[in-house]
Enzyme design. Sequence first.
Site, PDB file in Angstrom:
ATOM      1  N   ARG A 114     -18.150   1.047  15.245  1.00 40.69           N
ATOM      2  CA  ARG A 114     -18.729   1.616  14.026  1.00 40.69           C
ATOM      3  C   ARG A 114     -19.302   2.982  14.399  1.00 40.69           C
ATOM      4  O   ARG A 114     -20.161   3.086  15.280  1.00 40.69           O
ATOM      5  CB  ARG A 114     -19.840   0.719  13.477  1.00 40.69           C
ATOM      6  CG  ARG A 114     -20.537   1.305  12.228  1.00 40.69           C
ATOM      7  CD  ARG A 114     -21.847   0.574  11.931  1.00 40.69           C
ATOM      8  NE  ARG A 114     -21.635  -0.843  11.706  1.00 40.69           N
ATOM      9  CZ  ARG A 114     -22.568  -1.771  11.926  1.00 40.69           C
ATOM     10  NH1 ARG A 114     -23.743  -1.430  12.421  1.00 40.69           N
ATOM     11  NH2 ARG A 114     -22.311  -3.047  11.688  1.00 40.69           N
ATOM     12  N   ASP A 166     -25.621  -3.656  16.912  1.00 41.58           N
ATOM     13  CA  ASP A 166     -26.135  -2.388  16.413  1.00 41.58           C
ATOM     14  C   ASP A 166     -26.668  -1.540  17.574  1.00 41.58           C
ATOM     15  O   ASP A 166     -27.208  -2.071  18.543  1.00 41.58           O
ATOM     16  CB  ASP A 166     -27.291  -2.622  15.428  1.00 41.58           C
ATOM     17  CG  ASP A 166     -26.814  -3.091  14.075  1.00 41.58           C
ATOM     18  OD1 ASP A 166     -25.620  -2.940  13.766  1.00 41.58           O
ATOM     19  OD2 ASP A 166     -27.642  -3.623  13.308  1.00 41.58           O
TER      20      ASP A 166
END
Length: 302
Positions: free
Chosen positions: A179, A129
């Site tokens: 992402r 992330d």
Amino acid sequence: MLRHMFLFLSQNKTLTKLAKAYGSRLGARRFVAGDTIESAVRTIKKLNQSGLCTTIDYLGEYAATHKEASRVAAECKKAIQAIAEHRLDSELSLKLTSLGLDISEELAVSHLRDILSSAKENGVAVTIDMEDYPHYEQTLAIYRQCKQEFDMLGTVIQAYLYRAAEDIRKLHDLKPNLRLVKGAYKESAAVAFPDKKGTDLHFQSLIKLQLLSGNYTAVATHDDDIIAFTKKLVADHDIPLSQFEFQMLYGIRPERQKELVKEGYKMRVYVPYGTDWFSYFMRRIAERPANAAFVLKGIFKK
């Protein structure tokens, strides 16, 4: 103003400790799949049965001690084992600060490599992330370092950052699995678009850049305009459905998630779990202040 207030609260360490001690009754259950990996597994099984794949995240940021970083790393490996044991259609997401990045890069990378070795052994993909801007450069450097050995590793690019397109181009040689998100931290206008319109237009350009490069793309959004843009782009350029997926957060627009599955698109749900939920929860409120109503319901619900 509300958005900035909630983003400020998300970084308050005192409130984070109090919330962790108090529990997740203050509305967080809408967005968090319980405190334990067992509760997360139950949630993921239900999502899988509805045709939704997932990525699982053990909540926690900014580990302050070696012991805390080791505990998070152990929990990540436990989650990988659970994915494999229960044959879940799931990946793992993690944050480098939870693995000790603020203590030392060497510590975080050591934990990360240990987790990735377990993930590779069990056939589980992992995404690093992206966090706030002070950790951005380090995160990309660590991703580049580990991607060469662990091909199933992905990371995140935030559309509200001016530099995002250039970073995608610099990663092109790695054939990265990315992402793409709008971004959910409070950043200076010196590095990030201050308005939604600028961010959205940049987001669309990043989706086009990554998809037309031929690399796998996860479009993480709840915005129907961004979804429609992506659908038209892949149709116009004959991009196969196997090259991209949509992603949304657990607890947000669940019916829309199922609709996308019915339309034939791959839809992945980001499923967080754990007791360290406060920072994550505040960012979800900041993204949509109307979600604050769920906090009040949580307080007064018997």
